[in-house]
Design an enzyme around this catalytic site. Structure first.
Site, PDB file in Angstrom:
ATOM      1  N   ASP A 107       0.881  -1.149   0.000  1.00 57.90           N
ATOM      2  CA  ASP A 107       0.000   0.000   0.000  1.00 57.90           C
ATOM      3  C   ASP A 107       0.929   1.211   0.000  1.00 57.90           C
ATOM      4  OD1 ASP A 107      -3.171   0.630   1.649  1.00 57.90           O
ATOM      5  OD2 ASP A 107      -2.067   1.761   0.137  1.00 57.90           O
TER       6      ASP A 107
HETATM    7  C1  GLC Z   1      -4.270   4.330  -0.143  1.00 58.82           C
HETATM    8  C2  GLC Z   1      -5.164   3.130   0.039  1.00 58.82           C
HETATM    9  C3  GLC Z   1      -5.102   2.160  -1.107  1.00 58.82           C
HETATM   10  C4  GLC Z   1      -4.885   2.933  -2.395  1.00 58.82           C
HETATM   11  C5  GLC Z   1      -3.510   3.532  -2.328  1.00 58.82           C
HETATM   12  C6  GLC Z   1      -3.252   4.457  -3.514  1.00 58.82           C
HETATM   13  O1  GLC Z   1      -3.713   4.746   1.055  1.00 58.82           O
HETATM   14  O2  GLC Z   1      -5.039   2.409   1.264  1.00 58.82           O
HETATM   15  O3  GLC Z   1      -6.337   1.434  -1.137  1.00 58.82           O
HETATM   16  O4  GLC Z   1      -5.005   2.082  -3.528  1.00 58.82           O
HETATM   17  O5  GLC Z   1      -3.255   4.236  -1.117  1.00 58.82           O
HETATM   18  O6  GLC Z   1      -4.063   5.573  -3.420  1.00 58.82           O
END
Ligand code: GLC
Length: 675
Positions: free
Chosen positions: A221
């Site tokens: 993430d």
């Molecule tokens: C965010 C989310 C994830 C997302 C990523 C990119 O913090 O937790 O679901 O795809 O970062 O935005």
């Protein structure tokens, strides 16, 4: 074609650590690979190197919680397919979706992005969504692996669960969804049993790669990697986004011999294999729908996922002379939740009163927003507006009152502290009810809400979810009867959040111990015999369905459950029929019932349809820690079939007979008198 040997060591480190916010760094030696959120739309930015750059508006599809509420696997496929077309239009190689985390806590801010409290339903629906996305030659990235079931302090909390709880609930939906072979898996922010998911080798290498037979890319993430060398050892391949410290960490760890060239090459190869999937899938990226056709699909999907919670007979609403439409959401609908999933629509819903005018052309429609939103999205009312609303309601034959949560309450990075409707809404709904008894409450929330303070004031309650661009057209079509509602809940609506096992309790969030085990959602309410306001799998229709003629047949290791569903009304409609099982005796305690199959069928008025559902062996098994594997136990299984988890008119049973040598001794076989 590009190959690993083309890359220098430095270029391999870059491949492992991201180019910018949204792209893989291929050093120009492989095609560009860009990825974007999210679960309800392809959210691109003007500058991939700048978090704050302008977000390019696009189609906003219904939130996945709405798709899940449809209980229609085809809807999940069409949803993924539609969003993938926008990805192709925007030269985006992978969609950062679906989010599939189990709705353990009703207050979790991201529940609108997720499918269900039940892992079987969540797994089946997310599998179809992934198939839909990838059917158009775009990659899907399933997330967030794993146990990311709350948002409060998500970068610190340690979600602690035992092996059985993980396997039978929190990893089970992933295991089912992985059958669709997503191009990537995104790890979660939180720690799992003490260790961050991004560096948790047991979680990523043992439970995902080995147990689920997954050889694709595992990525982080965003900013979820704190020790890049440790994460590489855990087989996390791609860190996103680019962060300067990552490159240096890898370089030092390699020079010190902590990580090996073999480990570096393995991760790099998986990333190149993912890029090759994009190249090979080129023939699939054809025949896109027009934008109008995609909008139409948004409307159909929204219609499928809306849930009629209450109806005293006022719906479908007959032609009336005067109709009051109240509440700010009628003008500014909550069509998307907050956070990374937030989509700024290029085709936002038209106001509800305009959509109602299309289906009630002769009716005098009077709109009063009552509330105004401040810059933080808080809604406030003032007495003059309330009085005006009362006067409008008094002059109307019926009232459509829009309330809800919106992204101010349902968003990433925060949890709700209550699931009650905001007090402003409660007070004004009840104030208006004094002047008109025909109130149709439209609830624009995408996770369970406590409606106890307005329930009595409403003649009907339509729960819409954050239903995307087609939301208001769908609401008007359902209220008018142009469309027969067919959605059902995929999470329990309790009388009070205090009835849940998990309540918003921020004091001891550093360690979130999953001591409820496998007993979450309806499994909890059944175990503790707690009554609920709207049970799991509940939803009303304008039709009425009757069930009969249950048959159960063994089919290999599975069982086929067949039954008749008859539409005994004079209105064509779709019915979601649900099949639950109960393992009568087991070595470990199992829930009173567990969803093991479902079907959504269109049945014309007066017709009867024979429905068959497969109960797979995997639904009969449970994880047995001493053998570190799933176990199928001989004995009776009861089968319950009906229209909700509390309305199961058909009952039957079958007996699993496994060879004695495969079974562990049960107490009743031991004659303790011989000791
Ligand atoms: C965010 C989310 C994830 C997302 C990523 C990119 O913090 O937790 O679901 O795809 O970062 O935005």
């Amino acid at each position: 074609m590009f190959k690993l040997s083309d890359f220098t060591l430095e270029e391999k480190f870059k491949l492992l650590t991201g180019k910018n916010v949204w792209e893989v760094d291929t050093s120009g030696k492989a095609p560009k690979f860009e990825m974007h959120d999210g679960p309800n739309g392809c959210k691109c930015f003007e500058d991939n190197a700048n978090w704050q750059s302008r977000i390019i508006p696009t189609h906003c599809y219904p939130a996945l919680s709405v798709i899940s509420n449809s209980w229609n696997e085809e809807a999940a496929f069409l949803d993924g397919e539609g969003i993938a077309m926008d990805c192709v239009d925007n030269d985006t190689q992978m969609l950062l979706a679906p989010g599939v985390n189990i709705k353990r806590s009703l207050a979790c801010g991201r529940n609108f992005e997720y499918f269900s409290e039940d892992p079987y339903l969540a797994g089946k629906m997310s599998k179809k969504f992934i198939e839909g996305v990838q059917s158009k030659g775009v990659g899907a990235c399933i997330k967030h692996f794993a146990l990311n079931n709350s948002e409060y302090d998500r970068l610190n909390v340690s979600a602690n669960a035992d092996e059985r709880t993980m396997h039978d609930i929190y990893l089970r939906n992933f295991r089912i969804a992985m059958e669709a072979k997503p191009w990537a898996v995104m790890c979660s922010y939180n720690r799992v049993n003490g260790v961050f998911a991004s560096e948790n080798k047991d979680l990523l290498d043992n439970k995902l790669r080995k147990e689920m037979n997954y050889d694709g890319v595992i990525m982080s993430d965003w900013c979820a990697v704190f020790n890049r060398a440790k994460s590489l050892k855990a087989t996390l391949d791609l860190q996103m986004p680019y962060e300067e410290h990552a490159y240096a960490q890898l370089k030092k760890a390699y020079e010190d011999g902590f990580i090996t060239m073999e480990e570096i090459d393995a991760s790099c190869q998986r990333i190149l294999d993912m890029i090759k999937k994009w190249v090979d899938a080129a023939p699939l990226r054809t025949a896109p729908l027009t934008h109008d056709e995609r909008y139409e699909r948004c409307v159909r999907l929204a219609e499928e996922g809306m849930i009629l919670l209450k109806n005293d007979g006022i719906l479908p609403l007959k032609k009336v002379d005067n109709l009051a439409v109240l509440g700010l959401f009628a003008k500014l609908p909550a069509y998307s939740g907050g956070g990374s999933a937030r989509v700024f629509s290029k085709y936002p819903p038209k106001p509800l009163y305009d959509e109602l005018k299309k289906v009630y052309p002769e009716t005098n429609i009077m709109f009063e927003g009552i509330f105004h939103e401040d810059e933080a999205g808080n809604v406030n009312n003032n007495l003059a507006k309330v009085n005006k609303a009362q006067r409008v309601a008094y002059a109307a034959d019926a009232v459509i009152f829009t309330v809800g949560t919106g992204e101010i309450e349902e968003s990433e990075a925060r949890d709700r502290f209550t699931i009650k409707l905001r007090p402003q809404f409660v007070s004004v709904v009840n104030a208006v009810a004094k002047y008109n008894k025909n109130i149709i409450l439209v609830v624009e929330a995408s996770s369970a809400v406590d409606l106890s303070e307005v329930e009595d004031a409403a003649s009907a309650i339509l729960f819409t979810g954050f239903a995307g661009d087609g939301m208001n057209e769908a609401i008007a079509n359902i209220i008018s009867g142009k469309v027969n509602p067919s959605g059902k809940t995929t999470e329990t609506f309790p009388y009070s959040i205090e009835d849940c096992y998990v309540t918003p309790d921020l004091e001891n969030y550093y360690y979130d111990d999953y001591t409820d085990g496998v007993f979450i959602g309806y499994r909890h309410f059944d175990k503790c015999d707690i009554p609920v306001r709207y049970e799991f799998g509940y939803g009303l229709s304008y039709s009425e369905f009757k069930y009969s003629n249950l048959e159960i047949k063994k089919s290999g290791d599975d069982y086929i459950v067949s039954y008749d569903v008859e539409n005994v009304s004079d209105v064509d409609g779709k019915e979601v029929s649900e099949v639950y099982i109960k393992d009568v005796f087991s070595l470990l305690p199992r829930p009173e019932k567990e969803l093991a199959g479902f079907s959504k069928d269109f049945i014309k008025a007066g017709e009867k349809k024979r429905v068959s559902v497969k109960i797979e062996k995997s639904s009969l098994e449970y994880y047995l820690p001493p053998i570190k594997d799933y176990y199928l136990e001989s004995g009776d299984f009861e089968v319950y079939v009906g229209g909700s988890s509390k309305d199961l008119p058909l009952k039957g049973k079958f007996t699993v007979e496994m060879p004695h040598y495969t079974q562990f001794t049960v107490n009743s076989e031991v004659d303790i008198d011989t000791f």
